[in-house]
Scaffold this active site. Structure first.
Site, PDB file in Angstrom:
ATOM      1  N   ARG A  11       0.842  -1.209   0.000  1.00 50.10           N
ATOM      2  CA  ARG A  11       0.000   0.000   0.000  1.00 50.10           C
ATOM      3  C   ARG A  11       0.876   1.257   0.000  1.00 50.10           C
ATOM      4  O   ARG A  11       0.551   2.255  -0.646  1.00 50.10           O
ATOM      5  CB  ARG A  11      -0.973   0.004   1.174  1.00 50.10           C
ATOM      6  CG  ARG A  11      -0.334   0.063   2.534  1.00 50.10           C
ATOM      7  CD  ARG A  11      -1.362   0.000   3.662  1.00 50.10           C
ATOM      8  NE  ARG A  11      -0.712  -0.344   4.907  1.00 50.10           N
ATOM      9  CZ  ARG A  11      -0.743   0.390   6.014  1.00 50.10           C
ATOM     10  NH1 ARG A  11      -1.413   1.515   6.039  1.00 50.10           N
ATOM     11  NH2 ARG A  11      -0.122   0.004   7.102  1.00 50.10           N
ATOM     12  N   SER A  38      -4.690   5.403   5.548  1.00 55.30           N
ATOM     13  CA  SER A  38      -4.348   3.980   5.596  1.00 55.30           C
ATOM     14  C   SER A  38      -4.016   3.429   4.213  1.00 55.30           C
ATOM     15  O   SER A  38      -3.075   2.660   4.055  1.00 55.30           O
ATOM     16  CB  SER A  38      -5.506   3.175   6.185  1.00 55.30           C
ATOM     17  OG  SER A  38      -5.766   3.586   7.506  1.00 55.30           O
ATOM     18  N   GLU A  59     -18.983   3.898   0.629  1.00 55.07           N
ATOM     19  CA  GLU A  59     -18.306   3.130  -0.408  1.00 55.07           C
ATOM     20  C   GLU A  59     -19.143   2.968  -1.668  1.00 55.07           C
ATOM     21  O   GLU A  59     -18.611   2.920  -2.782  1.00 55.07           O
ATOM     22  CB  GLU A  59     -17.919   1.759   0.150  1.00 55.07           C
ATOM     23  CG  GLU A  59     -16.855   1.815   1.257  1.00 55.07           C
ATOM     24  CD  GLU A  59     -17.378   2.264   2.615  1.00 55.07           C
ATOM     25  OE1 GLU A  59     -18.621   2.293   2.798  1.00 55.07           O
ATOM     26  OE2 GLU A  59     -16.565   2.579   3.506  1.00 55.07           O
ATOM     27  N   PHE A  84     -14.106  -3.226   1.998  1.00 57.69           N
ATOM     28  CA  PHE A  84     -15.073  -2.163   1.704  1.00 57.69           C
ATOM     29  C   PHE A  84     -15.066  -1.780   0.220  1.00 57.69           C
ATOM     30  O   PHE A  84     -16.007  -1.170  -0.270  1.00 57.69           O
ATOM     31  CB  PHE A  84     -14.790  -0.938   2.579  1.00 57.69           C
ATOM     32  CG  PHE A  84     -14.684  -1.281   4.046  1.00 57.69           C
ATOM     33  CD1 PHE A  84     -15.639  -2.087   4.645  1.00 57.69           C
ATOM     34  CD2 PHE A  84     -13.626  -0.838   4.819  1.00 57.69           C
ATOM     35  CE1 PHE A  84     -15.538  -2.444   5.984  1.00 57.69           C
ATOM     36  CE2 PHE A  84     -13.520  -1.178   6.160  1.00 57.69           C
ATOM     37  CZ  PHE A  84     -14.472  -1.982   6.752  1.00 57.69           C
ATOM     38  N   HIS A 110      -5.117  -3.409   2.718  1.00 64.78           N
ATOM     39  CA  HIS A 110      -5.563  -4.223   3.858  1.00 64.78           C
ATOM     40  C   HIS A 110      -6.310  -5.478   3.409  1.00 64.78           C
ATOM     41  O   HIS A 110      -7.361  -5.815   3.949  1.00 64.78           O
ATOM     42  CB  HIS A 110      -6.433  -3.394   4.805  1.00 64.78           C
ATOM     43  CG  HIS A 110      -5.654  -2.355   5.556  1.00 64.78           C
ATOM     44  ND1 HIS A 110      -5.025  -1.312   4.935  1.00 64.78           N
ATOM     45  CD2 HIS A 110      -5.424  -2.193   6.876  1.00 64.78           C
ATOM     46  CE1 HIS A 110      -4.423  -0.545   5.839  1.00 64.78           C
ATOM     47  NE2 HIS A 110      -4.641  -1.056   7.023  1.00 64.78           N
ATOM     48  N   ASP A 118      -7.528  -6.195  13.688  1.00 63.31           N
ATOM     49  CA  ASP A 118      -8.889  -5.714  13.418  1.00 63.31           C
ATOM     50  C   ASP A 118      -9.886  -6.868  13.265  1.00 63.31           C
ATOM     51  O   ASP A 118     -11.080  -6.688  13.487  1.00 63.31           O
ATOM     52  CB  ASP A 118      -8.923  -4.827  12.171  1.00 63.31           C
ATOM     53  CG  ASP A 118      -8.662  -3.360  12.499  1.00 63.31           C
ATOM     54  OD1 ASP A 118      -8.651  -2.999  13.698  1.00 63.31           O
ATOM     55  OD2 ASP A 118      -8.470  -2.569  11.551  1.00 63.31           O
ATOM     56  N   ARG A 168      -1.459  -4.661   4.085  1.00 60.15           N
ATOM     57  CA  ARG A 168      -1.132  -3.750   5.180  1.00 60.15           C
ATOM     58  C   ARG A 168       0.336  -3.863   5.635  1.00 60.15           C
ATOM     59  O   ARG A 168       0.995  -2.850   5.788  1.00 60.15           O
ATOM     60  CB  ARG A 168      -2.061  -4.022   6.365  1.00 60.15           C
ATOM     61  CG  ARG A 168      -1.709  -3.229   7.607  1.00 60.15           C
ATOM     62  CD  ARG A 168      -2.722  -3.455   8.725  1.00 60.15           C
ATOM     63  NE  ARG A 168      -2.404  -2.640   9.880  1.00 60.15           N
ATOM     64  CZ  ARG A 168      -1.955  -3.121  11.036  1.00 60.15           C
ATOM     65  NH1 ARG A 168      -1.785  -4.417  11.202  1.00 60.15           N
ATOM     66  NH2 ARG A 168      -1.689  -2.311  12.033  1.00 60.15           N
TER      67      ARG A 168
HETATM   68  C1  LIG Z   1     -17.912   0.440   5.858  1.00 59.32           C
HETATM   69  C2  LIG Z   1     -16.676   0.868   6.523  1.00 59.32           C
HETATM   70  N1  LIG Z   1     -15.843   1.709   5.877  1.00 59.32           N
HETATM   71  C3  LIG Z   1     -14.698   2.092   6.455  1.00 59.32           C
HETATM   72  C4  LIG Z   1     -14.341   1.653   7.698  1.00 59.32           C
HETATM   73  C5  LIG Z   1     -13.013   2.046   8.328  1.00 59.32           C
HETATM   74  N2  LIG Z   1     -13.214   2.992   9.412  1.00 59.32           N
HETATM   75  C6  LIG Z   1     -13.155   2.606  10.701  1.00 59.32           C
HETATM   76  S1  LIG Z   1     -13.561   3.843  11.750  1.00 59.32           S
HETATM   77  C7  LIG Z   1     -13.813   4.928  10.473  1.00 59.32           C
HETATM   78  C8  LIG Z   1     -14.315   6.303  10.671  1.00 59.32           C
HETATM   79  C9  LIG Z   1     -14.324   6.785  12.043  1.00 59.32           C
HETATM   80  O1  LIG Z   1     -15.167   7.891  12.222  1.00 59.32           O
HETATM   81  P1  LIG Z   1     -16.579   7.697  12.894  1.00 59.32           P
HETATM   82  O2  LIG Z   1     -17.321   6.700  12.078  1.00 59.32           O
HETATM   83  O3  LIG Z   1     -17.198   9.009  13.119  1.00 59.32           O
HETATM   84  O4  LIG Z   1     -16.206   6.983  14.252  1.00 59.32           O
HETATM   85  P2  LIG Z   1     -15.689   7.635  15.628  1.00 59.32           P
HETATM   86  O5  LIG Z   1     -15.391   9.075  15.382  1.00 59.32           O
HETATM   87  O6  LIG Z   1     -16.784   7.457  16.587  1.00 59.32           O
HETATM   88  O7  LIG Z   1     -14.480   6.834  15.989  1.00 59.32           O
HETATM   89  C10 LIG Z   1     -13.545   4.309   9.262  1.00 59.32           C
HETATM   90  C11 LIG Z   1     -13.617   4.973   7.948  1.00 59.32           C
HETATM   91  C12 LIG Z   1     -15.229   0.766   8.338  1.00 59.32           C
HETATM   92  N3  LIG Z   1     -14.962   0.245   9.541  1.00 59.32           N
HETATM   93  N4  LIG Z   1     -16.381   0.410   7.736  1.00 59.32           N
END
Ligand SMILES: Cc1ncc(C[n+]2csc(CCOP(=O)(O)OP(=O)(O)O)c2C)c(N)n1
Ligand SMILES: [Mg+2]
Lengths: 317, 293
Positions: A11, A38, A59, A84, A110, A118, A168
């Site tokens: 990546r 990432s 997505e 995703f 990843h 994870d 990753r």
């Molecule tokens: C469908 C999906 N896309 C991407 C991710 C990767 N990912 C994990 S947390 C996150 C974003 C974190 O922001 P938020 O959803 O507001 O969570 P918080 O601020 O409460 O941690 C992403 C993009 C995921 N888990 N699921």
């Protein structure tokens, strides 16, 4: 045992390659879905803010926007984690990108169980099956920092939809600096006459290590790298079947629908020989350290070696 | 774990003849529990050297309010048919949920130190088939509200009076599926369903407002047919009042937009997106625990 120097993750190599391509080709647009730090598309975003869009956590929309941009003449790279980028938005990819045969390059990071801690929800183990199933998609799994930029360049310069699978963890450098990647071509990594070990991505280094170990067992193993999963280099595989009479396919993916299935389909039709598979068997991954998981699920040089010994015994002479 | 005066096994201590978890009403006690959850979170992510501290810490008062006061549940009988359901749609906040489950007695506290390890029930993202009390498996964001909606629908079909709570991140409000579910729940008048949005203003790559703004978020939920409330997501009294209002609201589902701070409670993690998905070092854990003493 062949030990390889550790290089960048695929990546990271992707992120760097994108920036270079961006400098050369103003028609390249990069999209990400809230994972740019990432997937490493963030570097492109910093240098070309006008050609980078973070679509947010969305997505399905990511793929639709990519299709719209591509239909308007852009070369679009769309990135997020492999889970995703494939299963989370499969119908959008199928209808808006595959059926239309648009110039969208889905480069996912990843992939596989080497995601580690994870756990299952974040470990794509079926992405190659999904993406190879789509008519017209080209599917590439690069192995290291030498191969990845060349695969990305090939994707940028070839019409049509691509899926490129990146990982990753840091990746061992398995190719020499003068390595030349050609889309659709397998690469002979090591000559051998008794069995052929077929691998790509993260499994290429263990395959080479297994070949070295097999030499001590008195087995002369060929190693064939197959970075292009689709379209497959049929001639190289048939040649391997003819000349070595047995194959082992190793991949960080489910047994079903990945490299192994595709190799088996080709050889069943054109040159049936004993084949064994080192792959995940109808299971999701789980949390753990990448190396622990690879060991637990048998994605190791030792498992490739054992499979090779067993497969050689199945040869009819 | 590092919580000597932890209210471990509170459920058992405070439970009546029934097996139901105690409904703690003292704000002081609830705030003490919140602090315990924070210590658990920091300790377990530090030990795992992997995980999401920021979005776990922002949910602490929400989880404390639900698990220690509002919800009707039996830690010793996780599948009790009449339990209220809680779905952590933002699955990466798992450490907070694991702490709440351990502290209410669903499983031994020792499990917390196995977070994210090979073979641990405590996976990086919640797995309903491995952990008692985890109502549903999550991790791919944006899917939890649909599932919660299905459970709320089942309650109506089965004529049961349990309530369903879904905790979403603000980032999840960017996923189309969230709004498909919201539209459905509004249309079907699922008043047994409550959404809590952990509105910490941050997503993985930065601030929500600069990546894909949600504003005006309450108006969006309202437009989809939801009774909508806004609270300080770190004020347990405001949360309890809002959850009470949700319970007494008939004919429509309720969305509680809880304004929170990502990394809340640990000075160097607050609003610092570096700690979205990065574990604190041992020194940072020590510093954080001092602040949370
Ligand atoms: C469908 C999906 N896309 C991407 C991710 C990767 N990912 C994990 S947390 C996150 C974003 C974190 O922001 P938020 O959803 O507001 O969570 P918080 O601020 O409460 O941690 C992403 C993009 C995921 N888990 N699921
Ligand atoms: Mg957020």
């Amino acid at each position: 045992m062949a030990a390889f120097p550790m290089g960048a993750s695929t990546r990271e190599a992707y992120g760097k390659a994108l920036v270079e391509l961006g400098r050369e080709n103003p028609n390249i647009i990069v999209l990400d879905a809230d994972l740019s730090s990432s997937t490493q598309t963030i570097a492109f975003g910093k240098e070309f803010p006008d050609r980078f869009i973070n679509v947010g956590l969305a997505e399905q929309n990511l793929m639709g926007i990519a299709a719209g941009l591509a239909a308007s003449g852009k070369t679009v790279f769309a990135s997020t984690f492999a889970v995703f980028a494939t299963s989370r938005c499969y119908d959008q990819v199928r209808v808006s990108i595959a059926q239309t045969h648009l110039n969208v390059k889905i480069v996912a990071s990843h992939a596989g169980i080497s995601v580690g801690e994870d756990g299952a929800s974040h470990q794509a183990i079926e992405d190659l099956a999904l993406m190879s199933a789509l008519p017209g998609f080209t599917v590439v799994v690069p192995a290291d920092e030498v191969e990845t930029p060349q695969a990305i360049r090939a994707a940028a310069n070839t019409e049509g939809p691509f899926y490129v699978r990146c990982g990753r963890p840091k990746a061992p450098v398995v190719y020499p600096p003068d390595y030349h990647f050609t889309l659709g071509q397998a690469v002979l990594m090591r000559a051998g006459a008794d069995v052929t070990l077929v691998a790509n991505g993260l499994m290429l280094a263990p395959a080479l290590e297994a070949a070295a170990a097999l030499e001590r067992d008195g087995i002369d193993a060929r190693v064939l790298s197959v970075p292009t999963v689709k379209p497959l280099d049929q001639e190289a595989l048939v040649k391997a079947a003819v000349e070595t009479g047995a194959l082992v396919v190793a991949e960080e993916h489910l047994l079903h629908g990945g490299l192994g299935s595709r190799v088996a389909q080709v050889l069943a039709e054109r040159r049936p020989v004993p084949i064994s598979f080192v792959a995940l068997r109808d299971t999701f991954g789980e949390s753990g350290k990448p190396d622990e998981l690879l060991a637990k699920y048998g994605l190791t040089a030792e498992e490739i070696r054992k499979a090779a010994l067993a497969t050689v015994r199945r040869k009819t002479t | 774990m590092s919580n000597p005066q932890a209210p471990a096994q509170l459920a058992k201590a405070g439970a009546s003849a029934s097996l139901e978890a105690a409904h703690i009403s003292s704000l002081e006690e609830l705030e003490r529990i919140a602090k315990t959850l924070r210590r658990d979170i920091v300790t377990m992510i530090g030990r795992a050297a992997s995980g999401h501290p920021g979005g776990s810490l922002s949910t602490v008062e929400i989880l404390t309010s639900l698990f220690f006061n509002v919800m009707r549940h039996r830690p010793s009988e996780p599948k009790w048919p009449d339990r209220d359901r809680f779905i952590l749609s933002k699955g990466h906040g798992a450490p907070a949920l694991y702490s709440a489950l351990a502290e209410t007695g669903y499983f031994p506290m020792e499990w917390l130190s196995t977070l994210r390890r090979l073979g641990s029930p405590l996976q990086g993202h919640p797995d309903m088939n491995r952990v008692p009390g985890v109502e549903f498996s999550t991790g791919s964001l944006g899917q939890g509200l649909s599932v919660a909606t299905g459970m709320a629908l089942a309650a109506r079909m089965d004529k049961r009076d349990y309530r369903v709570y879904a905790l979403l991140s603000d980032g999840e409000c960017q996923e189309g599926q969230t709004w498909e579910a919201a539209m459905f729940a509004g249309h079907h008048e699922l008043d047994n369903l409550t959404v809590m949005v952990d509105a910490n203003g941050c997503q993985l790559d930065g601030f929500i407002c600069s990546i894909l703004d949600l504003d005006p978020l309450p108006a969006k939920w309202k437009a989809f047919g939801w009774h909508t409330l806004e609270v300080d997501g770190h004020s347990i009294s405001e949360l309890l009042a809002a959850l009470e209002e949700a319970r007494s609201t008939k004919g429509v589902p309720t969305a509680i937009i809880a304004h929170t701070i990502k990394g809340k409670g640990v000075s160097f993690m607050e609003n610092n997106n570096e700690f979205h998905g990065k574990a604190p070092s041992p020194e940072q854990v020590a510093r954080a625990l001092e602040e949370l003493a």
